[in-house]
Design an enzyme around this catalytic site. Structure first.
Site, PDB file in Angstrom:
ATOM      1  N   ARG A 132      31.633  37.959  44.088  1.00  0.00           N
ATOM      2  CA  ARG A 132      31.441  37.558  45.499  1.00  0.00           C
ATOM      3  C   ARG A 132      30.202  38.217  46.119  1.00  0.00           C
ATOM      4  O   ARG A 132      30.192  38.596  47.295  1.00  0.00           O
ATOM      5  CB  ARG A 132      32.669  37.902  46.363  1.00  0.00           C
ATOM      6  N   SER A 152      39.024  33.190  53.339  1.00  0.00           N
ATOM      7  CA  SER A 152      39.420  34.594  53.143  1.00  0.00           C
ATOM      8  C   SER A 152      38.623  35.455  54.115  1.00  0.00           C
ATOM      9  O   SER A 152      37.398  35.375  54.144  1.00  0.00           O
ATOM     10  CB  SER A 152      39.084  35.051  51.724  1.00  0.00           C
ATOM     11  N   GLU A 161      34.687  39.469  54.696  1.00  0.00           N
ATOM     12  CA  GLU A 161      33.914  38.558  53.835  1.00  0.00           C
ATOM     13  C   GLU A 161      32.917  37.707  54.634  1.00  0.00           C
ATOM     14  O   GLU A 161      31.741  37.637  54.272  1.00  0.00           O
ATOM     15  CB  GLU A 161      34.860  37.663  53.029  1.00  0.00           C
TER      16      GLU A 161
HETATM   17  P1  NAP Z   1      46.419  34.196  44.498  1.00  0.00           P
HETATM   18  O1  NAP Z   1      46.428  33.224  43.379  1.00  0.00           O
HETATM   19  O2  NAP Z   1      47.609  34.363  45.375  1.00  0.00           O
HETATM   20  O3  NAP Z   1      46.019  35.623  43.934  1.00  0.00           O
HETATM   21  C1  NAP Z   1      45.865  36.728  44.820  1.00  0.00           C
HETATM   22  C2  NAP Z   1      44.650  37.502  44.377  1.00  0.00           C
HETATM   23  O4  NAP Z   1      44.903  38.027  43.089  1.00  0.00           O
HETATM   24  C3  NAP Z   1      43.435  36.641  44.317  1.00  0.00           C
HETATM   25  O5  NAP Z   1      42.531  37.098  45.275  1.00  0.00           O
HETATM   26  C4  NAP Z   1      42.939  36.752  42.894  1.00  0.00           C
HETATM   27  O6  NAP Z   1      41.621  37.266  42.807  1.00  0.00           O
HETATM   28  C5  NAP Z   1      43.862  37.737  42.213  1.00  0.00           C
HETATM   29  N1  NAP Z   1      44.393  37.130  40.996  1.00  0.00           N
HETATM   30  C6  NAP Z   1      45.515  36.376  40.873  1.00  0.00           C
HETATM   31  N2  NAP Z   1      45.702  36.010  39.612  1.00  0.00           N
HETATM   32  C7  NAP Z   1      44.660  36.505  38.922  1.00  0.00           C
HETATM   33  C8  NAP Z   1      44.285  36.433  37.546  1.00  0.00           C
HETATM   34  N3  NAP Z   1      45.033  35.775  36.642  1.00  0.00           N
HETATM   35  N4  NAP Z   1      43.138  37.045  37.154  1.00  0.00           N
HETATM   36  C9  NAP Z   1      42.384  37.687  38.055  1.00  0.00           C
HETATM   37  N5  NAP Z   1      42.676  37.795  39.365  1.00  0.00           N
HETATM   38  C10 NAP Z   1      43.822  37.214  39.794  1.00  0.00           C
HETATM   39  O7  NAP Z   1      45.144  33.895  45.419  1.00  0.00           O
HETATM   40  P2  NAP Z   1      44.967  32.823  46.586  1.00  0.00           P
HETATM   41  O8  NAP Z   1      44.732  33.573  47.842  1.00  0.00           O
HETATM   42  O9  NAP Z   1      46.025  31.764  46.522  1.00  0.00           O
HETATM   43  O10 NAP Z   1      43.572  32.184  46.159  1.00  0.00           O
HETATM   44  C11 NAP Z   1      43.457  31.429  44.966  1.00  0.00           C
HETATM   45  C12 NAP Z   1      42.015  31.450  44.506  1.00  0.00           C
HETATM   46  O11 NAP Z   1      41.176  30.800  45.455  1.00  0.00           O
HETATM   47  C13 NAP Z   1      41.483  32.852  44.335  1.00  0.00           C
HETATM   48  O12 NAP Z   1      40.659  32.881  43.211  1.00  0.00           O
HETATM   49  C14 NAP Z   1      40.712  33.071  45.610  1.00  0.00           C
HETATM   50  O13 NAP Z   1      39.631  33.970  45.448  1.00  0.00           O
HETATM   51  C15 NAP Z   1      40.182  31.694  45.914  1.00  0.00           C
HETATM   52  N6  NAP Z   1      39.977  31.548  47.357  1.00  0.00           N
HETATM   53  C16 NAP Z   1      38.815  31.959  47.928  1.00  0.00           C
HETATM   54  C17 NAP Z   1      38.662  31.839  49.307  1.00  0.00           C
HETATM   55  C18 NAP Z   1      37.432  32.296  49.997  1.00  0.00           C
HETATM   56  O14 NAP Z   1      37.290  32.033  51.189  1.00  0.00           O
HETATM   57  N7  NAP Z   1      36.559  33.017  49.359  1.00  0.00           N
HETATM   58  C19 NAP Z   1      39.659  31.306  50.091  1.00  0.00           C
HETATM   59  C20 NAP Z   1      40.818  30.924  49.480  1.00  0.00           C
HETATM   60  C21 NAP Z   1      40.964  31.040  48.111  1.00  0.00           C
HETATM   61  P3  NAP Z   1      40.320  36.357  43.000  1.00  0.00           P
HETATM   62  O15 NAP Z   1      40.219  36.109  44.467  1.00  0.00           O
HETATM   63  O16 NAP Z   1      39.233  37.247  42.478  1.00  0.00           O
HETATM   64  O17 NAP Z   1      40.471  35.112  42.210  1.00  0.00           O
END
Ligand code: NAP
Length: 329
Positions: free
Chosen positions: A157, A230, A325
């Protein structure tokens, strides 16, 4: 270039915000024009995409510019996206053309030009995985240059563009996608989705549909409930710090990343009991504690109050300082 004086700053967080000038550029030449205009006015130039990852002040003393030129050029697996293209439209077209690489980044709001700035990532993929180079306008050199992937200094990021937001304006993004079969994202939500469907080898279209569906169920639509995705980044801890936290809170979720340990920021907020809570006019989304919603269109100060409140609560419980962020403008 179209310039409006004292005009509204578009932002998905719905902060009522005005800028000294809002400039819409429709070509590379107009990007140069916007840069010159800001210099002439003695104001900073701030380039935004659709405003989906910013927290604007109520009044922004600057020239805020948007890039309104779009288009996608495809040559084999090479995929060049102009900055003003909607990111998700580009993902859709890549999938329709049977090119894999960015399907897990489906449903992310905003423009393609903003994607490399924070090296957008979701479900284990990052744009840097398949990025070859970007064309930028270098405001310090006053010229258009190509930066290769290494020069972009991508991290989790993070990128050169996030470090020096004033220096570069991203014009286009050049990706090298793949004609190979897509890889299934190894994330719990995605695996559960396909387990339910008894499908262990989804195709590109299937993965895109899954991600869109999962996001829809977990994340509020900014067009309905204002938010900036996020709000905090996931903290990266060193080995010692991570071990200390794990001993104190054995149930904590940890993921190795870049020789560090990643802790989900959303999980930390949830454990303080704030998920679904209201802090003044700001709501912590009940579906995802990482998302701050602004349904009543509160101003900058109220967002900052909520941000600081959450940072304080997480610090008091875990000794970890969360970082915002979206970019303050
Ligand atoms: P989630 O699946 O509930 O997981 C929570 C956090 O744990 C995430 O931030 C994710 O990191 C980490 N995680 C879960 N499983 C993982 C794995 N197998 N390996 C590595 N890291 C793991 O997350 P969520 O909030 O529903 O989001 C799903 C994905 O969409 C995530 O990758 C998240 O980053 C992305 N997202 C990004 C934004 C944004 O605005 N930047 C908004 C919504 C969702 P990571 O975030 O590093 O993947």
């Amino acid at each position: 270039m179209i310039v409006d004086k004292e005009s509204i700053v578009p932002n998905s967080l719905a902060v009522p915000s005005m800028a000294s000038f809002v400039a819409r550029t429709r070509s590379k030449a107009e990007v140069v024009e916007a840069d010159n205009f800001a210099n002439k006015e003695g104001l900073p130039l701030i380039v935004i995409g659709e405003g989906t990852n910013i927290v604007p002040h109520d009044y922004v003393k600057a020239v805020v510019a948007t890039l309104d030129f779009n288009g996608i050029t495809k040559a084999g697996a090479q995929f060049k996206i102009m900055a003003g293209e909607k990111w998700d439209d580009a993902v859709k077209i890549s999938v329709e053309n049977n090119l894999s690489g960015i399907e897990s980044l489906s449903g992310i709001p905003g423009k393609a030009g903003a994607a490399p700035i924070q090296n957008i990532g979701a479900y284990g993929s990052e744009i840097s995985d398949c990025l070859e180079n970007v064309e930028v306008y270098d405001r310090t050199k006053k010229e258009f240059i190509i930066l290769n992937k290494k020069e972009c200094q991508f991290r989790y990021r993070d990128s050169l563009f996030k470090k020096y937001p004033e220096n570069f304006i991203i014009i286009s993004v050049n990706l090298k996608l793949s004609k190979e079969k897509p890889k299934m994202p190894k994330y719990k939500d995605v695996e559960e989705y396909f387990n339910k469907k008894n499908n262990s080898t989804p195709n590109l279209k299937g993965i895109r549909e899954a991600i869109i569906e999962i996001r829809k169920n977990k994340l509020p639509d900014p067009n309905i409930i204002p938010n900036a995705g996020s709000y905090f980044t996931n903290p990266l801890l060193g080995k010692k710090e991570a071990l200390y936290i794990k001993n104190k809170f054995p149930e904590i979720l940890l993921f190795p990343l870049e020789n560090k340990t990643k802790i989900p920021a959303g999980w930390l907020i949830e454990k303080t009991g704030l998920k679904g809570a209201k802090i003044g006019k700001i709501e912590i989304s009940p579906g995802n504690a990482l998302v701050l919603a602004n349904p009543n269109r509160a101003g900058f100060e109220e967002i900052m109050y909520a941000e600081n409140f959450i940072i304080k609560k997480v610090f008091q419980k875990f000794g970890i300082t969360l970082e915002r962020e979206p970019r303050i403008i």
